[in-house]
Write a protein that holds these residues in place. Structure first.
Motif, PDB file in Angstrom:
ATOM      1  N   GLU A   6      38.163  34.977  57.436  1.00 31.71           N
ATOM      2  CA  GLU A   6      38.560  36.372  57.662  1.00 31.71           C
ATOM      3  C   GLU A   6      37.491  37.389  57.267  1.00 31.71           C
ATOM      4  OE1 GLU A   6      42.356  39.343  56.763  1.00 31.71           O
ATOM      5  OE2 GLU A   6      42.394  37.246  56.133  1.00 31.71           O
ATOM      6  N   PRO A   7      36.807  37.221  56.121  1.00 30.70           N
ATOM      7  CA  PRO A   7      35.757  38.198  55.776  1.00 30.70           C
ATOM      8  C   PRO A   7      34.630  38.265  56.806  1.00 30.70           C
ATOM      9  CG  PRO A   7      36.385  36.951  53.838  1.00 30.70           C
ATOM     10  CD  PRO A   7      37.040  36.281  55.006  1.00 30.70           C
ATOM     11  N   LEU A   8      34.478  37.206  57.605  1.00 26.66           N
ATOM     12  CA  LEU A   8      33.465  37.188  58.663  1.00 26.66           C
ATOM     13  C   LEU A   8      34.116  37.188  60.045  1.00 26.66           C
ATOM     14  CD1 LEU A   8      30.958  34.563  57.174  1.00 26.66           C
ATOM     15  CD2 LEU A   8      30.793  37.043  57.097  1.00 26.66           C
ATOM     16  N   GLY A   9      35.357  37.662  60.103  1.00 29.93           N
ATOM     17  CA  GLY A   9      36.123  37.612  61.347  1.00 29.93           C
ATOM     18  C   GLY A   9      35.586  38.476  62.460  1.00 29.93           C
ATOM     19  N   THR A  10      34.669  39.398  62.128  1.00 25.91           N
ATOM     20  CA  THR A  10      34.067  40.231  63.173  1.00 25.91           C
ATOM     21  C   THR A  10      32.745  39.670  63.681  1.00 25.91           C
ATOM     22  OG1 THR A  10      33.006  41.599  61.470  1.00 25.91           O
ATOM     23  CG2 THR A  10      35.165  42.318  62.270  1.00 25.91           C
ATOM     24  N   GLU A  11      32.265  38.604  63.052  1.00 26.35           N
ATOM     25  CA  GLU A  11      31.029  37.976  63.504  1.00 26.35           C
ATOM     26  C   GLU A  11      31.230  37.379  64.905  1.00 26.35           C
ATOM     27  OE1 GLU A  11      27.935  37.636  62.057  1.00 26.35           O
ATOM     28  OE2 GLU A  11      28.592  39.070  60.530  1.00 26.35           O
ATOM     29  N   TYR A  42      49.433  36.300  41.082  1.00 30.21           N
ATOM     30  CA  TYR A  42      48.364  36.925  41.866  1.00 30.21           C
ATOM     31  C   TYR A  42      47.999  38.301  41.314  1.00 30.21           C
ATOM     32  CZ  TYR A  42      47.730  33.490  45.572  1.00 30.21           C
ATOM     33  OH  TYR A  42      47.396  32.355  46.280  1.00 30.21           O
ATOM     34  N   SER A  43      48.981  39.039  40.831  1.00 32.41           N
ATOM     35  CA  SER A  43      48.682  40.338  40.219  1.00 32.41           C
ATOM     36  C   SER A  43      47.853  40.160  38.949  1.00 32.41           C
ATOM     37  CB  SER A  43      49.983  41.079  39.892  1.00 32.41           C
ATOM     38  OG  SER A  43      50.692  41.384  41.070  1.00 32.41           O
ATOM     39  N   LEU A  64      39.568  38.928  38.819  1.00 28.15           N
ATOM     40  CA  LEU A  64      38.787  39.648  39.822  1.00 28.15           C
ATOM     41  C   LEU A  64      38.387  41.044  39.380  1.00 28.15           C
ATOM     42  CD1 LEU A  64      40.613  38.604  43.110  1.00 28.15           C
ATOM     43  CD2 LEU A  64      38.729  37.470  41.924  1.00 28.15           C
ATOM     44  N   GLY A  65      38.916  41.490  38.240  1.00 27.09           N
ATOM     45  CA  GLY A  65      38.472  42.761  37.670  1.00 27.09           C
ATOM     46  C   GLY A  65      39.042  44.006  38.305  1.00 27.09           C
ATOM     47  N   GLU A  66      40.269  43.931  38.836  1.00 27.45           N
ATOM     48  CA  GLU A  66      40.911  45.130  39.370  1.00 27.45           C
ATOM     49  C   GLU A  66      41.120  46.160  38.260  1.00 27.45           C
ATOM     50  OE1 GLU A  66      41.781  46.055  42.458  1.00 27.45           O
ATOM     51  OE2 GLU A  66      40.844  44.252  43.274  1.00 27.45           O
ATOM     52  N   ILE A  79      41.632  30.548  45.417  1.00 23.81           N
ATOM     53  CA  ILE A  79      40.272  30.072  45.687  1.00 23.81           C
ATOM     54  C   ILE A  79      39.562  31.008  46.659  1.00 23.81           C
ATOM     55  CG2 ILE A  79      38.920  28.173  46.670  1.00 23.81           C
ATOM     56  CD1 ILE A  79      41.174  26.294  45.733  1.00 23.81           C
ATOM     57  N   ILE A  80      40.243  31.413  47.710  1.00 22.79           N
ATOM     58  CA  ILE A  80      39.596  32.263  48.719  1.00 22.79           C
ATOM     59  C   ILE A  80      39.293  33.640  48.159  1.00 22.79           C
ATOM     60  CG2 ILE A  80      39.996  33.422  50.924  1.00 22.79           C
ATOM     61  CD1 ILE A  80      41.338  30.858  51.879  1.00 22.79           C
ATOM     62  N   LYS A  81      40.202  34.201  47.370  1.00 25.08           N
ATOM     63  CA  LYS A  81      39.933  35.492  46.734  1.00 25.08           C
ATOM     64  C   LYS A  81      38.738  35.402  45.796  1.00 25.08           C
ATOM     65  CE  LYS A  81      43.013  38.619  48.029  1.00 25.08           C
ATOM     66  NZ  LYS A  81      42.653  39.981  48.495  1.00 25.08           N
ATOM     67  N   LEU A  82      38.635  34.283  45.090  1.00 26.15           N
ATOM     68  CA  LEU A  82      37.516  34.091  44.167  1.00 26.15           C
ATOM     69  C   LEU A  82      36.206  33.971  44.927  1.00 26.15           C
ATOM     70  CD1 LEU A  82      37.195  33.879  41.095  1.00 26.15           C
ATOM     71  CD2 LEU A  82      37.316  31.393  41.336  1.00 26.15           C
TER      72      LEU A  82
END
Length: 342
Positions: A26-31, A84-85, A92-94, A272-275
């Motif tokens: 998804e992060p590269l979904g516009t490639e 997840y929160s 993730l440092g939110e 894992i994917i968020k990390l």
């Protein structure tokens, strides 16, 4: 005890592998190289997953139906929505610690909507023409600008027709379609969809497949916008049906066994994917198309890893908590126990 149907385990593994792969790319979904694959996956995998979930909701009259909704969906939802929160804040440092139980976190919408679908199903099936009515409601929901992410309202309405269709679906319906001729047609459908995504994917708005926002938010405020959703439904039915016809029925090492643990894969892969997305420079490694080919492979491998029996044993208390003491025994069972004790 009836023999386990390996076919549905295979289907569930294929679908959860598509979920993981879709989220991973998804992060590269516009490639340009990955976009056709991303659109191809999202064109059918959510509706088909919802349909299969509805298929396994047959025993509405069972006394355990409500108990299972609470123990297998409500409690795991609260646990993982909380986790997840906490993960966002501490790992993730939110900036703020935010618990949003009525605005589901990213992938948690599916469990939230599943709760609503299961609660609504016993009432919906009592309505005459429930399926076409649910389709009309889903299409009309796109015109409501306030039907969006809160309480997963939009997705719940948009995908409920597939859940309802799954309830009505029978194993023999699928078996009748698995003929050589229809399999050939299924291959043509899959290939045609793949070519269409390659040729025309750049002009396609992926939000049509998410079912999460109204038509106006996608640049279609016109009265005929509902026709686009009807077209998306048609494509999902054709492509999803083709996949159902093509998935093998025999037992396949790793895949069939992994298909039994799809809930574990779904709930755990997001961490894992968020990390990886947060990790500095991870997606920068995949700047070149040749390297981007590794991401779908990694998605499949990650699915195999997370669907293993070891992780199921480790996380069973979170994903499938034992809550027998939380529920009262059915009245008939209590009466029987008293009779036997005399």
């Amino acid at each position: 005890m009836a023999a386990r149907d390996y076919y549905f385990d295979n289907v569930k593994f294929v679908l959860i592998a598509l979920v993981v792969t879709g989220h991973l790319i998804e992060p590269l979904g516009t490639e340009p190289f990955l976009r056709p694959l991303y659109l191809f996956i999202y064109a059918f995998h959510i509706p088909l997953f919802v349909l299969i979930s509805g298929y396994f909701c047959k025993n509405l009259s069972s006394g355990e139906y409500t108990n299972k909704v609470i123990s297998r969906l409500v409690v795991p939802y609260v646990i993982f929505e909380t986790l997840y929160s906490l993960f966002d804040y501490y790992v993730l440092g939110e900036q703020t610690l935010k618990f949003s139980y009525f605005t589901p976190y990213w992938l948690m919408w599916f469990l939230f909507s599943m709760i609503l679908w299961k609660v609504a199903l016993p009432y919906a099936v009592k309505i005459r023409y429930a399926l076409p009515i649910s389709i009309m409601v889903a299409i009309l929901a796109g015109y409501a600008n306030d039907a969006q992410y809160y309480a997963s309202v939009s997705r719940t309405l948009v995908f409920f027709p597939f859940f309802l269709a799954g309830y009505y679906l029978k194993r023999e319906h699928i078996s009748r379609l698995r003929t050589p001729l229809i399999r050939c047609i299924a291959v043509i459908i899959v290939l045609t969809a793949a070519v269409a995504m390659i040729l025309y994917g750049n002009g396609l708005e992926e939000k049509w497949f998410y079912g999460s926002v109204p038509y106006e938010a996608m640049g279609h405020p016109e009265w005929s916008a509902g026709l686009y959703r009807a077209a998306v439904y048609t494509g999902a039915v054709l492509l999803g049906g083709a996949v159902l016809v093509l998935v093998p029925e025999n037992r396949i090492p790793l895949i069939t066994a992994g298909g039994r643990n799809t809930l574990y894969v779904y709930l755990l892969h997001g961490f894992i994917i968020k990390l990886l997305a947060k990790a500095s420079g991870f997606y920068a490694l995949f700047r070149y198309p040749a390297l981007q080919l590794l991401l779908p492979v990694a998605g499949i491998l990650l699915t195999v890893l997370l669907s293993g029996g070891g992780l199921r044993h480790l996380f069973k208390g979170l994903v499938e908590p034992r809550l027998n003491r939380l529920f009262k025994k059915p009245l008939s069972n209590r009466s029987q126990s008293r009779t036997m004790s005399r």
